[in-house]
Design a protein around this motif. Structure first.
Motif, PDB file in Angstrom:
ATOM      1  N   SER A 240       0.828  -1.210   0.000  1.00 35.98           N
ATOM      2  CA  SER A 240       0.000   0.000   0.000  1.00 35.98           C
ATOM      3  C   SER A 240       0.862   1.260   0.000  1.00 35.98           C
ATOM      4  CB  SER A 240      -0.922   0.003   1.226  1.00 35.98           C
ATOM      5  OG  SER A 240      -0.158  -0.047   2.423  1.00 35.98           O
ATOM      6  N   LYS A 241       2.060   1.144   0.524  1.00 35.21           N
ATOM      7  CA  LYS A 241       2.952   2.300   0.574  1.00 35.21           C
ATOM      8  C   LYS A 241       3.503   2.567  -0.821  1.00 35.21           C
ATOM      9  CE  LYS A 241       6.780   4.258   3.240  1.00 35.21           C
ATOM     10  NZ  LYS A 241       7.727   4.043   4.357  1.00 35.21           N
ATOM     11  N   ASN A 242       3.317   3.776  -1.305  1.00 36.59           N
ATOM     12  CA  ASN A 242       3.664   4.102  -2.685  1.00 36.59           C
ATOM     13  C   ASN A 242       5.139   3.881  -2.992  1.00 36.59           C
ATOM     14  OD1 ASN A 242       2.791   5.276  -5.322  1.00 36.59           O
ATOM     15  ND2 ASN A 242       4.291   6.850  -4.771  1.00 36.59           N
ATOM     16  N   SER A 243       6.014   4.244  -2.046  1.00 36.83           N
ATOM     17  CA  SER A 243       7.460   4.158  -2.306  1.00 36.83           C
ATOM     18  C   SER A 243       7.950   2.723  -2.447  1.00 36.83           C
ATOM     19  CB  SER A 243       8.241   4.851  -1.189  1.00 36.83           C
ATOM     20  OG  SER A 243       8.021   4.217   0.051  1.00 36.83           O
TER      21      SER A 243
ATOM     22  N   GLU B 281      12.645  -1.949   3.918  1.00 34.57           N
ATOM     23  CA  GLU B 281      11.185  -1.982   4.037  1.00 34.57           C
ATOM     24  C   GLU B 281      10.579  -2.997   3.075  1.00 34.57           C
ATOM     25  OE1 GLU B 281       9.515   1.891   3.637  1.00 34.57           O
ATOM     26  OE2 GLU B 281      10.288   2.599   5.555  1.00 34.57           O
TER      27      GLU B 281
ATOM     28  N   THR C  81      14.611   1.949   1.903  1.00 32.50           N
ATOM     29  CA  THR C  81      13.535   1.380   1.084  1.00 32.50           C
ATOM     30  C   THR C  81      13.722  -0.120   0.914  1.00 32.50           C
ATOM     31  OG1 THR C  81      13.234   3.464  -0.105  1.00 32.50           O
ATOM     32  CG2 THR C  81      12.389   1.480  -1.165  1.00 32.50           C
TER      33      THR C  81
ATOM     34  N   TYR D 295       8.176  -6.107   4.000  1.00 38.12           N
ATOM     35  CA  TYR D 295       6.877  -6.344   3.363  1.00 38.12           C
ATOM     36  C   TYR D 295       6.797  -7.777   2.834  1.00 38.12           C
ATOM     37  CZ  TYR D 295       2.999  -6.178   0.112  1.00 38.12           C
ATOM     38  OH  TYR D 295       1.830  -6.467  -0.550  1.00 38.12           O
TER      39      TYR D 295
END
Length: 243
Positions: A33-36, A214, A211, A218
């Motif tokens: 869901s996180k755009n980056s 992350e 990033t 995910y």
């Protein structure tokens, strides 16, 4: 030889590409869901990082080339200064005027332009500071300008040798100043390029390394800690070097 940090920057970007390949292979299941963390943003971030790395290399090469040009321009400056004093001594200049010229020449002879007056490999990483060498070159120019001011004021100083004439000395001072300034400008450019690279790779919120970590989290959340998918990505290494 590439520095450890330089190798580390490139390795992080290469590893990020490996991470993208695995993410691409997960297909529609990879849907953060996180755009980056979305695949197009990952690809864009990697492209930006590659551009930053390339820019640092280009700016670094330019800096070292400017340093080499400056070394060549200042080569022989001390012997040239002595020749000017010798030429002045063959004129009708007073002992006081000759003494003033010798004072500037002594300053010239005593000042080291750099700790290493040898050409620089364009691939050698630019230093993290420029102040000491820059100031010494500035002072050499000042000493030559001071000597030239003595020669300009002496009406009997009219050498037939073109390279010893006041106009030639003035042109030399201008050239030395330009080459010295070019080094400072090139240093500013490589310094700013490094800052931009480090921001892209290592900023806390949006950097490539953060990033990547992350993305790993995910993948772990979607497939599970013991899944083969997480096993694929968990070992991909990303490090923040000392910068």
């Amino acid at each position: 030889m590439a520095s450890t940090s330089k190798t580390g920057h490139a390795k992080n970007v290469a590893n990020f590409q490996d991470l993208i390949e695995f993410v691409t292979g997960y297909g529609a299941t990879y849907n953060p869901s996180k755009n980056s963390l979305k695949l197009p943003q990952l690809i864009s971030l990697k492209a930006s990082a590659e551009g930053n790395l390339a820019d640092v290399i280009t700016k670094n090469t330019n800096y070292n080339n400017k340093v080499n040009e400056r070394i060549a321009a200042f080569s022989g400056l001390k012997s040239f200064s002595t020749r000017l004093v010798n030429a002045l001594q063959t004129t009708d200049a007073t002992p006081e005027t000759i003494g003033n010229a010798k004072t500037f020449n002594r300053k010239m002879q005593g000042k080291k332009a750099s700790s290493a007056q040898t050409p620089t490999d364009p691939n050698t990483p630019a230093p993290t500071t420029i102040s000491t060498s820059q100031q010494s070159y500035d002072q050499l120019i000042q000493h030559l300008a001071g000597l030239n001011s003595v020669l300009e004021a002496e009406t009997s100083y009219t050498p037939n040798e073109t390279d010893l004439q006041v106009a030639t000395i003035q042109a030399k001072i201008a050239d030395l100043t330009a080459k010295n300034t070019a080094v400072a400008t090139a240093y500013t450019s490589i310094s700013n390029s490094r800052i931009a690279r480090n921001e892209t790779l290592y900023s806390t919120a949006t950097g490539l390394v953060e990033t990547a970590n992350e993305v790993k989290k995910y993948v772990k959340s979607v497939f599970g800690a013991s899944s083969p998918q997480f096993a694929q990505v968990k070992g991909i290494e990303f490090k923040k070097p000392k910068i």
